[in-house]
Motif scaffolding. Structure first.
Motif, short mmCIF file in Angstrom:
data_model
loop_
_atom_site.label_atom_id
_atom_site.label_comp_id
_atom_site.label_asym_id
_atom_site.label_seq_id
_atom_site.Cartn_x
_atom_site.Cartn_y
_atom_site.Cartn_z
N ARG A 72 63.27 -27.82 33.90
CA ARG A 72 64.02 -26.99 34.71
C ARG A 72 64.54 -25.62 34.50
NH1 ARG A 72 67.19 -31.37 37.58
NH2 ARG A 72 66.90 -32.47 35.74
N ASN A 79 62.24 -31.33 54.65
CA ASN A 79 62.29 -29.83 54.50
C ASN A 79 62.13 -29.08 56.07
OD1 ASN A 79 62.77 -27.16 53.68
ND2 ASN A 79 60.74 -26.79 53.58
N THR A 82 61.41 -16.44 44.22
CA THR A 82 61.82 -17.28 43.07
C THR A 82 61.12 -18.56 42.85
OG1 THR A 82 63.32 -18.80 44.47
CG2 THR A 82 64.19 -16.47 43.44
N LEU A 83 60.34 -19.01 43.96
CA LEU A 83 59.32 -20.09 43.75
C LEU A 83 57.85 -19.88 42.82
CD1 LEU A 83 58.88 -20.97 47.65
CD2 LEU A 83 60.21 -22.18 45.87
N THR A 84 57.56 -21.06 42.21
CA THR A 84 56.63 -20.93 41.22
C THR A 84 55.55 -21.60 41.86
OG1 THR A 84 57.28 -22.78 39.85
CG2 THR A 84 58.15 -20.67 39.24
N ALA A 136 54.10 -24.18 40.12
CA ALA A 136 54.47 -25.42 39.88
C ALA A 136 55.42 -26.08 41.00
CB ALA A 136 55.03 -25.57 38.59
N ASP A 137 56.25 -25.07 41.68
CA ASP A 137 57.45 -25.66 42.69
C ASP A 137 56.45 -26.03 43.78
OD1 ASP A 137 59.44 -25.15 41.14
OD2 ASP A 137 59.69 -23.04 41.88
N LEU A 138 55.39 -25.25 44.19
CA LEU A 138 54.66 -25.47 45.53
C LEU A 138 53.90 -26.67 45.23
CD1 LEU A 138 53.57 -21.80 46.30
CD2 LEU A 138 55.36 -23.18 47.32
N LYS A 139 53.32 -26.76 44.09
CA LYS A 139 52.35 -28.04 43.86
C LYS A 139 53.20 -29.39 44.06
CE LYS A 139 48.95 -26.04 40.67
NZ LYS A 139 48.60 -25.83 39.31
N ARG A 140 54.58 -29.46 43.54
CA ARG A 140 55.52 -30.56 43.53
C ARG A 140 55.57 -30.74 45.12
NH1 ARG A 140 57.88 -28.37 39.18
NH2 ARG A 140 59.72 -27.48 40.44
N ALA A 141 55.76 -29.75 45.82
CA ALA A 141 56.26 -29.97 47.23
C ALA A 141 54.98 -30.52 47.96
CB ALA A 141 56.61 -28.54 47.90
N TYR A 197 67.40 -17.48 38.99
CA TYR A 197 68.11 -18.70 38.83
C TYR A 197 69.69 -18.30 39.17
CZ TYR A 197 64.44 -21.16 36.59
OH TYR A 197 63.39 -21.71 36.35
#
Length: 107
Positions: free
Chosen positions: A13, A87, A68-70, A72-77, A24
């Motif tokens: 993170r 959400n 700010t999203l990556t 990887a963030d979208l894959k986790r979601a 951040y």
């Protein structure tokens, strides 16, 4: 902090480099802007101008937050249906209800 001494989940993170640091700091910028508006509403209101200008600024704020999203963030979601449901509930039920309640309290 030294990432080599942290658990892998915590180290992942941390920003990879200083170029991501402004992303951040986004929550701090948001709180600072809210504090400025609370402390000097007339001054901030005069700078914002019309309601249309405020809406454009709010749209810019939301886009900048999305940036700010990556991936990887979208894959986790996407991997967690429960997180997506929570959400959606928060965005479309809890937030509007909180806004209506706040408006009624403020008058």
């Amino acid at each position: 902090a030294d990432a080599s001494r942290m658990p892998a989940a915590e180290a992942s993170r941390m920003p990879a480099d200083a170029s991501r640091m402004p992303a951040y700091l986004f929550p701090a910028w948001t709180v600072a802007a809210a504090a400025a508006g609370y402390a000097a509403p007339a001054t901030v209101g005069a700078r914002l101008g019309t309601a249309a200008a405020f809406r454009r600024g709010l749209a810019l704020l939301m886009v900048s937050m999305g940036l700010t999203l990556t991936p990887a963030d979208l894959k986790r979601a996407a991997a967690s249906r429960r997180a997506v449901a929570i959400n959606a509930l928060s965005c479309f039920v809890v937030a509007p209800a909180a806004a209506v309640a706040t408006a009624r309290v403020i008058g």
